[in-house]
Design an enzyme around this catalytic site. Structure first.
Site, mmCIF file in Angstrom:
data_model
loop_
_atom_site.group_PDB
_atom_site.id
_atom_site.type_symbol
_atom_site.label_atom_id
_atom_site.label_comp_id
_atom_site.label_asym_id
_atom_site.label_seq_id
_atom_site.Cartn_x
_atom_site.Cartn_y
_atom_site.Cartn_z
ATOM 1 N N LYS A 171 -8.215 -3.774 -2.803
ATOM 2 C CA LYS A 171 -7.520 -2.177 -3.346
ATOM 3 C C LYS A 171 -9.489 -1.951 -4.596
ATOM 4 C CE LYS A 171 -3.707 -1.965 -2.443
ATOM 5 N NZ LYS A 171 -2.975 -0.948 -2.661
ATOM 6 N N ASP A 175 7.582 0.815 8.378
ATOM 7 C CA ASP A 175 7.473 -0.536 7.649
ATOM 8 C C ASP A 175 8.279 -1.278 8.469
ATOM 9 O OD1 ASP A 175 8.730 -1.689 4.955
ATOM 10 O OD2 ASP A 175 10.039 -2.905 6.367
ATOM 11 N N TYR A 204 -7.013 -8.863 -2.755
ATOM 12 C CA TYR A 204 -6.209 -8.086 -3.426
ATOM 13 C C TYR A 204 -7.031 -7.339 -3.648
ATOM 14 C CZ TYR A 204 -2.125 -4.615 -4.959
ATOM 15 O OH TYR A 204 -1.841 -3.434 -5.834
ATOM 16 N N ASN A 215 0.984 3.615 2.173
ATOM 17 C CA ASN A 215 1.249 2.760 0.733
ATOM 18 C C ASN A 215 0.816 1.256 1.216
ATOM 19 O OD1 ASN A 215 2.791 2.265 -1.901
ATOM 20 N ND2 ASN A 215 4.001 1.917 -0.148
ATOM 21 N N LEU A 274 7.968 1.604 -4.593
ATOM 22 C CA LEU A 274 6.963 2.318 -4.389
ATOM 23 C C LEU A 274 6.875 3.797 -3.438
ATOM 24 C CD1 LEU A 274 4.012 0.463 -6.303
ATOM 25 C CD2 LEU A 274 5.258 2.403 -7.099
ATOM 26 N N THR A 294 7.398 -2.712 -9.643
ATOM 27 C CA THR A 294 7.890 -3.468 -8.326
ATOM 28 C C THR A 294 8.499 -4.924 -8.432
ATOM 29 O OG1 THR A 294 5.541 -4.628 -8.991
ATOM 30 C CG2 THR A 294 5.871 -1.883 -7.491
#
Length: 298
Positions: A159, A36, A155, A89, A17, A189
């Site tokens: 989020k 990254d 997670y 992201n 993504l 993904t």
């Protein structure tokens, strides 16, 4: 181009993504700082964007620390002369049910997703304020953060926390003309590719075919590229009036998520004692559902 002359940072943009977001921003005219933890992956992403005709440089570092946030902003300024857009992201997964989840599992996910978003946004906003830039903050949420999901305590917390921060930042940044929004993507993904329920959609995509309408329309499930258009739009001048929102996108579907609101209200003179609640809890049968419930496959 709608973003011609703009400069963007996209964390976690070496693949998946994040790479789709970076490529679309570059396609619309923005210069992009790719990020990254894997140098070869980051450089390959830069090469892809450059081959598309865009401009990009790489910063190889894990997000979470203030040092990485500063390095990202510095790279934007030193290579492209400024900063206008931040897309947070970067993320990792350490899925386990509660009793199996270790402190390290929890802390790692919170550090990358939640703290990484916080430190990068703080650094970008400081630049925007100092240089009078009406910047764009685009964070990445998840349906898990909105509804919960089995085995994703860390997670879900991260989020949900990101969306909470966005609502706060929208108020704090309004006077400066900076917008802050959360995108809630639903796409193929590395994680969803392992879920049997999505197999037909993923296999069609890997064959270069369109995903079946059931996935694209009924589930709002699509490709990474289906999400990228919304990210680029929120980064543009056309989205100057949109802030503090959680916007879902996937396949052919676009959704505006509501802010939490009370769904039922009752009053009792003198308040609610234990005995009152035990004898007649007023919201019996009205509890809100948790998790996502998918319809049967056609």
């Amino acid at each position: 181009m709608s973003l011609d002359g703009k400069v963007a940072i996209v964390t976690g943009s070496g693949r998946g993504l994040g790479l789709a977001y970076a490529r679309e921003l570059a396609r619309q005219g923005a210069a992009v700082v790719v990020n990254d933890v894997d140098a070869s992956v980051a450089e390959e992403a830069v090469a892809v964007i450059t081959a598309d005709g865009g401009r990009a440089v790489a910063v190889v570092a894990p997000v979470g620390s203030t040092e990485t946030a500063k390095a990202l902003v510095d790279a934007a300024v030193e290579n492209f002369g400024g900063l206008d857009i931040l897309v947070t992201n970067a993320g990792v997964l350490r899925d386990k049910s509660l009793l199996k989840m270790t402190d390290e599992d929890f802390d790692l996910v919170i550090n990358v997703h939640l703290r990484g978003t916080f430190t990068c946004v703080r650094e970008a906003y400081a630049y925007f304020k100092e240089h009078n830039v009406a910047g764009r903050i685009i964070t990445i949420g998840s349906p898990t953060g909105q509804r919960g999901n089995f085995g994703q305590t860390n997670y879900a917390a991260a989020k949900a926390g990101i969306v909470g921060m966005v609502r706060t930042w929208a108020m704090e940044m309004k006077k400066a003309g900076v917008t802050a929004n959360a995108v809630i993507p639903v796409a193929a993904t590395a994680m969803t590719k392992t879920v049997p329920y999505f197999a037909a959609a993923v296999e069609a995509d890997e064959r270069g075919e369109a995903m079946p309408d059931f996935f694209r329309k009924d589930l709002g499930f699509g490709t990474a590229e289906d999400v990228a258009g919304l990210v680029a739009f929120l980064a543009s001048e056309e989205a100057a009036g949109i802030t503090g929102q959680a916007i879902g996108v996937g396949g052919d579907r676009l959704q505006l998520w509501s802010h939490p609101e009370a769904v039922a209200t009752e009053y009792r003179d003198g308040g609610w004692s234990y005995a009152d609640l035990a004898s007649a809890f007023p919201f019996a049968g009205q509890q809100q559902s948790v998790g996502e419930k998918f319809p049967p496959l056609p």
